[in-house]
Structure formats: structure tokens, C-alpha cells
Design a protein around this motif. Structure first.
Motif, mmCIF file in Angstrom:
data_model
loop_
_atom_site.group_PDB
_atom_site.id
_atom_site.type_symbol
_atom_site.label_atom_id
_atom_site.label_comp_id
_atom_site.label_asym_id
_atom_site.label_seq_id
_atom_site.Cartn_x
_atom_site.Cartn_y
_atom_site.Cartn_z
ATOM 1 N N SER A 1 0.833 -1.211 0.000
ATOM 2 C CA SER A 1 0.000 0.000 0.000
ATOM 3 C C SER A 1 0.868 1.261 0.000
ATOM 4 C CB SER A 1 -1.049 -0.007 1.111
ATOM 5 O OG SER A 1 -0.450 -0.006 2.337
ATOM 6 N N ASN A 2 2.058 1.197 0.610
ATOM 7 C CA ASN A 2 2.952 2.369 0.547
ATOM 8 C C ASN A 2 3.453 2.605 -0.868
ATOM 9 O OD1 ASN A 2 2.794 3.212 3.118
ATOM 10 N ND2 ASN A 2 4.574 2.060 3.847
ATOM 11 N N VAL A 3 3.819 1.519 -1.529
ATOM 12 C CA VAL A 3 4.302 1.649 -2.914
ATOM 13 C C VAL A 3 3.199 2.244 -3.791
ATOM 14 C CG1 VAL A 3 4.973 0.300 -4.951
ATOM 15 C CG2 VAL A 3 6.056 -0.149 -2.749
ATOM 16 N N LEU A 4 1.979 1.755 -3.618
ATOM 17 C CA LEU A 4 0.885 2.262 -4.461
ATOM 18 C C LEU A 4 0.546 3.715 -4.118
ATOM 19 C CD1 LEU A 4 -1.464 -0.796 -4.916
ATOM 20 C CD2 LEU A 4 0.164 0.171 -6.505
ATOM 21 N N ARG A 5 0.707 4.066 -2.854
ATOM 22 C CA ARG A 5 0.454 5.464 -2.498
ATOM 23 C C ARG A 5 1.469 6.365 -3.215
ATOM 24 N NH1 ARG A 5 0.495 5.319 3.047
ATOM 25 N NH2 ARG A 5 -1.583 4.487 3.259
ATOM 26 N N ARG A 6 2.715 5.890 -3.302
ATOM 27 C CA ARG A 6 3.740 6.685 -3.993
ATOM 28 C C ARG A 6 3.454 6.772 -5.494
ATOM 29 N NH1 ARG A 6 9.442 4.390 -1.820
ATOM 30 N NH2 ARG A 6 10.298 5.888 -3.283
ATOM 31 N N LEU A 7 2.857 5.711 -6.024
ATOM 32 C CA LEU A 7 2.597 5.717 -7.467
ATOM 33 C C LEU A 7 1.230 6.280 -7.830
ATOM 34 C CD1 LEU A 7 4.055 2.214 -8.384
ATOM 35 C CD2 LEU A 7 5.030 4.446 -8.948
ATOM 36 N N GLN A 8 0.436 6.569 -6.818
ATOM 37 C CA GLN A 8 -0.960 6.977 -7.048
ATOM 38 C C GLN A 8 -1.118 8.113 -8.063
ATOM 39 O OE1 GLN A 8 -2.969 7.937 -3.440
ATOM 40 N NE2 GLN A 8 -4.992 7.491 -4.274
#
Ligand SMILES: CC(C)(CO)C(=O)C(=O)O
Length: 418
Positions: A126-133
Motif C-alpha cells: 500500500s505504501n508503494v501504491l500510495r507513492r505511485l498513485q
């Protein structure tokens, strides 16, 4: 089209390798690395990934490389000066408003991501996706390849993509391939398994329409890419184009034995895998043993019997609650169906089968423990079972104890002298 892969460990690399080999060169496969340091580990042209299978090494190259740091660094330097203060565009102009900062951020943003294969650990997803959001939108597709995918999906919906209207399409995968990293970008494909996958329904379109087609006998009905979108005349073509192409790519990875399932079948595969991981991973991580040390050991079998017993009670309670909710909504009143594969005995047979098949493996959780990592995927295995148990009022003390034991294991240095 460009396909991105984030999390270039054993499974991400395996998938990227087979994608590069299967797709025509007009399509790009980009490896999205988290740090510049990772990017520096491979300096060969085309960024080859090597896969070793039965001692034979094959290589695929022609990958594009992007790093998340590079992008964030660019954004950071546009907006802030060397001392970390908001940059003033010129001495005459007033300092930028929040909107201007946002516009500058967008102007250095890389292109949108259309299709993202995520193979990082459950706890970092979820952190990775937040960065890529900022690069993902409702026309994008996200494929979740990691262990513990059910809990990961729920977390992403809860923490990252809360608005269903703007949410990308999701494909969930239950992966049974065994692979390990021999050296950076050199992966040993130790156990050939399968990739079961399914599309998460979004309430807008029936991706499984072909299964209702009465003109064909039930056994002959198969899921059809045209039910995702059938071309530019479709008013939702822009929204579902990446989903269609991503599913087509997954279906084409024939060396990884992929099967596209209706979501209910996929959930069954994922629940079985969840239980296998809830037995094998914590026990190997706590005991520091290989998967093969468990399946014939009487004490391991007794512990597993309790883990599987609790899991089957949780799944039964969940099925009852769902049947009740369906009846209350007046949709399909009827009995409770608990898939036989989720009963205790078949679950016991399944973890023993997998532990035997992967007997020489070091489980991913033991590997995390040995690397001294503080995080493991325990919250997505036994921890996820516990959350379900809480939701449906089931007592699950053995799974709860395993969560604590694994966390205790990672908080105490391995083999610390007494
Ligand atoms: C199935 C198993 C236990 C194989 O090692 C696995 O998925 C893991 O190690 O995470």
C-alpha cells in the motif's frame, strides 16, 4: 502499450521475464525500481533478467528502467530548494500557492501507468501504491501478484483508492510458482506451479457474462475478453482497454500455466493458499526449518490441524453471514454453501501437498526473518484469518498465538546469546 512491474524480486522478475519473451517488441516492459541503488546493480544493456530452470539459464532483455526515487527526486527539486524550503519561482513573484505547487508536481510527473504488475511484499504494497498513485487512475489496471493478496486488496481499497469511481481495475492472482533470487536479476525457478487469476468486479460491467450464455452447455462456457471491452465502439473502451490488454497478456504467459477464473473460483484458490501460508510460513519461520521438515512431523501436523480447524470454522461463518446478507437483500434466498475445499481435511491435505512439493524451500517468511527484517507477511496470513474471525465471531487462539510468536521472533535478534 507499456506494462510496468514493481517489486523485482523472484516472482516479479519471473513474470517480467516471461512477459518480455512473450510480448512483441512494440510493447514495452518497464521495471519500476524503488531506489537508484537498485538500478545501479545491473549495468548491462537491455537490463537482462536471467531465469535458471533445471540448471539451464535463459535470459531476456530489452526492459526499460524507471526508479521511483528518480521521479520523486525530480518532483522534490522542482518544489523545494536545497535547504528543504519551498522554492520561490522568482524574487518578484509571490511564493507559490498550493495549486501552483501541485501544477509543478504534475508537470514533472511521468506518463500515466496503464498496467501495473505488483510483486512487492504484502506489507509494502500500500505504501508503494500510495507513492505511485499520481500516475494511476481509473483507466489503469493493477495486478496483485503477492502472497496474502486478499488482505492486501482490502488494505489498498481502504487506504489508497477509496473512491470506487476513480479506482483502477484490479486483477488478483494466486501464484503457486516457487522461485528464489540467486543474485540480483538471476532467479532460480525451483518449482513450476500455476497462476490463477480473476478480475475484481466493479459493479459497472459483468466481466463474466459469457458464463451465463445459455446457448452453450455450462461446461463449454469460458470467460471472454470481449466481455471486458470489445473495441473502440464501446463507450467504456478507454476505461477498460488496459484491463483487456492486461488479461490478454496474463493469459499468454503459457510457461507460467495461467488460468483466468471467475472471481468466486479465484477466491477459493486464494483462501486455500492463505491457509497453506498460515501453516508453512509461521512454523518454518519460528522453527528455522525448511518446508519439508513439517509435513511428516507429528507435532507440526497437530499444530496445523488446529490452524486449519480454525480456518475452516472462519470460512463457514463467513459463508453463513454472506448467505444471510443475500437473503436479507431479497436476492437469492437459499441455503449456505461452504465449498468442500475449505473444510479442515482438504485444507490439511493441501498444506501437506505444498510442503512436500516445496520440501527444499526456505519459506519467504523464514527468509525475511533470516535477513533480520522487522516486517513479515504474518499480518496478511494468520493475521488476516484473525481479522475474519473477529468479523464473524469465531474464536481463533492458535492463529492469534502464531501472529504473536512470529512478531516475537522478529523483535529478538536471531540466536542472541543467553
Ligand atoms: C508456499 C510457500 C510456503 C512455499 O515456500 C510460500 O508461498 C512462501 O514461502 O511464501
Amino acid at each position: 502499450m507499456r506494462f510496468h512491474v514493481v517489486g523485482v524480486g523472484p516472482i516479479g522478475s519471473l513474470v517480467a521475464f516471461h512477459m518480455r519473451r512473450t510480448l512483441s517488441p512494440k510493447h514495452d516492459v518497464s521495471l519500476l525500481l524503488r531506489t537508484l541503488a537498485l538500478a545501479k546493480q545491473n549495468r548491462e544493456p537491455g537490463w537482462p533478467i536471467r531465469i535458471e530452470y533445471d540448471g539451464v539459464i535463459s535470459s531476456a532483455s530489452g526492459f526499460q528502467i524507471e526508479t521511483m526515487e528518480q521521479y520523486e527526486d525530480q518532483v522534490y527539486r522542482m518544489v523545494f530548494n536545497e535547504s528543504g524550503k519551498l522554492r520561490l519561482p522568482s524574487s518578484r513573484r509571490p511564493s507559490p500557492t498550493q495549486d501552483q505547487v501541485e501544477m509543478e508536481r504534475k508537470s514533472v510527473q511521468h506518463e500515466d501507468i496503464k498496467s501495473l504488475f505488483v510483486a512487492c511484499k504484502a506489507y509494502s504494497t500500500s505504501n508503494v501504491l500510495r507513492r505511485l498513485q499520481p500516475r494511476l487512475n481509473r483507466n489503469s489496471t493493477i495486478v496483485l501478484l503477492q502472497n496474502g493478496g486478499l488482505g492486501v486488496y482490502e488494505e489498498i481499497i481502504d487506504r489508497v483508492f477509496r473512491n470506487p469511481e476513480e479506482r483502477p481495475s484490479f486483477v488478483l492472482v494466486s501464484n503457486n510458482h516457487g522461485a528464489w533470487l540467486k543474485s540480483p536479476y538471476h532467479i532460480v525457478h525451483a518449482g513450476v506451479g500455476t497462476l490463477h487469476f480473476g478480475i475484481v468486479p466493479d459493479g459497472r460491467r459483468d466481466f463474466e457474462r459469457a458464463l451465463q450464455d445459455d446457448s452453450a452447455p455450462a461446461h463449454a462456457r469460458v470467460l471472454n475478453l470481449d466481455d471486458i471491452t470489445n473495441g473502440e465502439d464501446d463507450p467504456l473502451y478507454e476505461r477498460y482497454q488496459s484491463l483487456r490488454n492486461t488479461v490478454a497478456v496474463l493469459k499468454g504467459l503459457s510457461d507460467l500455466q495461467p488460468t483466468w477464473h471467475p472471481i468466486s473460483t479465484l477466491q477459493l484458490h486464494m483462501r486455500r493458499k492463505l491457509v497453506v501460508n498460515s501453516v508453512v510460513n509461521p512454523l518454518t519461520a519460528i522453527m528455522g526449518c525448511r518446508n519439508g521438515d513439517l509435513f511428516a512431523n507429528i507435532n507440526a501436523i497437530r499444530l496445523a490441524d488446529r490452524i486449519c480447524g480454525e480456518a475452516s470454522q472462519i470460512f463457514a461463518a463467513e459463508a453463513k453471514a454472506q448467505a444471510r446478507a443475500t437473503a436479507e437483500n431479497g436476492l437469492m434466498p437459499g441455503g449456505v454453501y461452504i465449498p468442500p475445499a475449505l473444510r479442515k481435511k482438504p485444507l490439511m491435505e493441501e498444506w501437506q501437498r505444498v510442503a512436500r512439493l516445496t520440501a527444499t524451500n526456505i519459506s519467504s517468511m523464514l527468509s525475511d526473518v533470516r535477513k533480520g527484517k522487522k516486517d513479515t507477511e504474518i499480518d496478511y496470513f494468520n493475521g488476516y484469518l484473525m481479522r475474519l474471525a473477529g468479523r464473524y465471531g469465531v474464536f481463533a487462539p492458535v492463529n492469534a498465538s502464531l501472529v504473536d510468536l512470529v512478531k516475537l521472533r522478529t523483535s529478538i535478534p536471531l540466536d542472541s546469546p543467553v
